[in-house]
Design a protein around this motif. Structure first.
Motif: not given
Length: 166
Positions: A45-51, A64-66, A74-87
């Motif tokens: 279902n393209n939810l995670s890659i598992i190593y 797993s990464l997703s 606290t960042l200088e640029i105010k942005h709603g959400f910032y891109p991340a990769v989750k373990i």
């Protein structure tokens, strides 16, 4: 005994693989069930890659990464959400715990993210750590910071600013 990372191999789990031949138990039923029951559904279902992490022919760990997004004020640029990769999941076989495999997994996840971040912008690595001092200390050694700490919560969101690794 600490493992030499040259003796550990990473394999990206795919739908053609079989996990039946592996005797893996990390001591956490939820993490064991994810690997043996849910991992293929997540891939399909393209939810995670598992190593998978191997020492010789033995499965000694996995992660797993997703995709994820985190809110940081606290960042200088105010942005709603910032891109991340989750373990999303990280587990080490009980027989191999406290031998450096968890550290190898974190370093491998960081390496994967650093290789891909030029193709898709990623600012943070995130994890929902078990609310346990030993677990939180483990991630803190890699400069993960607590995003939010609530005393009676099962998991504590933590993050690592990838820009700090340059």
């Amino acid at each position: 005994m600490k493992f030499n990372s040259n003796n550990l191999k990473i394999h990206k789990l795919n739908l053609e693989d079989s996990l039946e031949k592996f005797d893996f138990d990390c001591g956490d039923e939820d993490l064991n069930n994810f690997l043996f029951i849910d991992s293929f559904k997540y891939i399909q279902n393209n939810l995670s890659i598992i190593y998978l992490i191997f020492f010789q022919e033995e499965l000694v760990g996995y992660f797993s990464l997703s995709s994820d997004a985190i809110k940081i004020k606290t960042l200088e640029i105010k942005h709603g959400f910032y891109p991340a990769v989750k373990i999303g999941r990280l587990a080490v076989n009980k027989k191999y715990q406290n031998q450096g495999i968890g550290s190898f997994i974190i370093k491998s996840a960081i390496s994967i993210i650093l290789r891909t971040r030029n193709d898709i912008w990623i600012r943070f690595l995130s994890i929902d750590a078990y609310n346990d001092n030993k677990v939180i200390h483990f991630y803190s050694k890699f400069e993960f910071e607590t995003l939010l700490k609530i005393k009676n919560r099962r998991n504590i969101p933590m993050y690592l600013d990838i820009n700090m690794l340059r």
